[in-house]
Design an enzyme around this catalytic site. Sequence first.
Site, PDB file in Angstrom:
ATOM      1  N   TYR A 185       0.826  -1.200   0.000  1.00 36.09           N
ATOM      2  CA  TYR A 185       0.000   0.000   0.000  1.00 36.09           C
ATOM      3  C   TYR A 185       0.872   1.267   0.000  1.00 36.09           C
ATOM      4  CZ  TYR A 185      -4.233  -2.799   0.605  1.00 36.09           C
ATOM      5  OH  TYR A 185      -5.272  -3.691   0.409  1.00 36.09           O
ATOM      6  N   SER A 186       0.615   2.209   0.905  1.00 40.58           N
ATOM      7  CA  SER A 186       1.270   3.516   0.819  1.00 40.58           C
ATOM      8  C   SER A 186       2.739   3.515   1.199  1.00 40.58           C
ATOM      9  CB  SER A 186       0.523   4.545   1.667  1.00 40.58           C
ATOM     10  OG  SER A 186      -0.656   4.952   1.019  1.00 40.58           O
ATOM     11  N   ALA A 187       3.266   2.412   1.701  1.00 35.26           N
ATOM     12  CA  ALA A 187       4.721   2.341   1.863  1.00 35.26           C
ATOM     13  C   ALA A 187       5.410   2.471   0.515  1.00 35.26           C
ATOM     14  CB  ALA A 187       5.124   1.035   2.551  1.00 35.26           C
ATOM     15  N   LYS A 240       4.994   4.889  -1.422  1.00 33.81           N
ATOM     16  CA  LYS A 240       5.345   6.300  -1.605  1.00 33.81           C
ATOM     17  C   LYS A 240       6.820   6.571  -1.278  1.00 33.81           C
ATOM     18  CE  LYS A 240       0.712   8.304  -0.826  1.00 33.81           C
ATOM     19  NZ  LYS A 240      -0.126   7.106  -0.631  1.00 33.81           N
ATOM     20  N   TYR A 269      -3.371  14.559   3.508  1.00 36.39           N
ATOM     21  CA  TYR A 269      -2.800  13.355   2.920  1.00 36.39           C
ATOM     22  C   TYR A 269      -3.444  13.028   1.572  1.00 36.39           C
ATOM     23  CZ  TYR A 269      -1.027   8.556   2.711  1.00 36.39           C
ATOM     24  OH  TYR A 269      -0.401   7.387   2.329  1.00 36.39           O
TER      25      TYR A 269
END
Length: 390
Positions: free
Chosen positions: A67-69, A71, A157
């Site tokens: 997921y957002s890791a 980024k 966010y």
Amino acid sequence: MTTIHGEVVAGFEGVRDAFAENFAEREDIGAAVCVYRDGRPVVDLWGGSADPSTGRPWERGTLQLVYSATKGATAAAAHLLVQRGLLELDAPVAEYWPEFAANGKAEMPVRLLLSHQSGLVALDRPVPLAEALAWHPMTAALAAQRPVWVPGTAHGYHGRTWGWLVGEVIRRVSGRTPGRFFADEIAAPLGLDFFIGLPTGERGRVSRMAFRKPDVDLTTLPPESVPDQLREQVAAWRDPDSLSNRAYAVTDPAGIDFNSPEVQAAELPSSNGIGTARALARLYAALIGEVDGVRLLTPGTLASATAEQANGQDRVMLVPSRFSTGYMLPTDGNPMTGPGAFGHTGRGGSLGFADPDLGIAFGYVVNHIIGGSGDVRAQSLVDAVRKSLV
């Protein structure tokens, strides 16, 4: 009892204990954790099941969507372009992406995209999911969109849009899609098992995610029964027009099945990176120092990449947050290993970060997606790492 595989060096046995406790006491199903210290691995562990429905075991090379890791990996690609003199953080986005100038955005600097200050967190008209996965229809929609706040005056966010915004700048500057640029310039030199856009041949190695519903759905409770500290957030979750909801409704349908082959094969630089804990830790280790002869960012570029850009109440998450140009910075809710750390969480538990002051880089990936403040799996591992350094 879950069998824990892998190795830890002397002094880091507490991390193995905490990892085992995550399975025994904190609902881990399949997971892996890796820690580098001063450019060398000191913890490399995995265990459990890669597919809860079949019992397929988690192996050394099992891949996990984080997921957002993701980024953090995409931000590394952007800063590599900055370091090479090809991208200027304070230059207008429209200098690289002319169509972006629409609706009063001609002077918006690249820096605001990376630091969640652009106000391009939602779309007036969601893009059909199949078109969003194809890339260009979504970037065209974002280029035409008017920000929901004056850029630079607030932060919130950009959970979904961040990847297309930053990714399109990477594509315009480098001539390659963000996933291709990451593969060529970061993953290949470091030997990282990490993909933004999964190759077809790697599909069989990917763990299947399982999702736990919250014990209590706060949105169904009478308002007076919601704890005071959560009332603003719960009210936002109940309101389909709130930024908290609109930020995750930029596609039609808004829900995305991240287990699906089509989604995993697409490039979503904010949210569909797939890799190992080993790759996350090694990536962050190479951001702060040399790993087998490779260092990604110079000290000067690193300092610029991790300098605080936004701090305070988040317009989307409705809690305090801190961001650099692309990375989360430590907060009370996510302290990492200290005030000098930087990195990124992922939905339901995944975490990658580095702490230059301690020479530590950390990666944790997990397939049991648990939401809410009660999930302490990653933090228990981080606490164990901190204790191991005493």
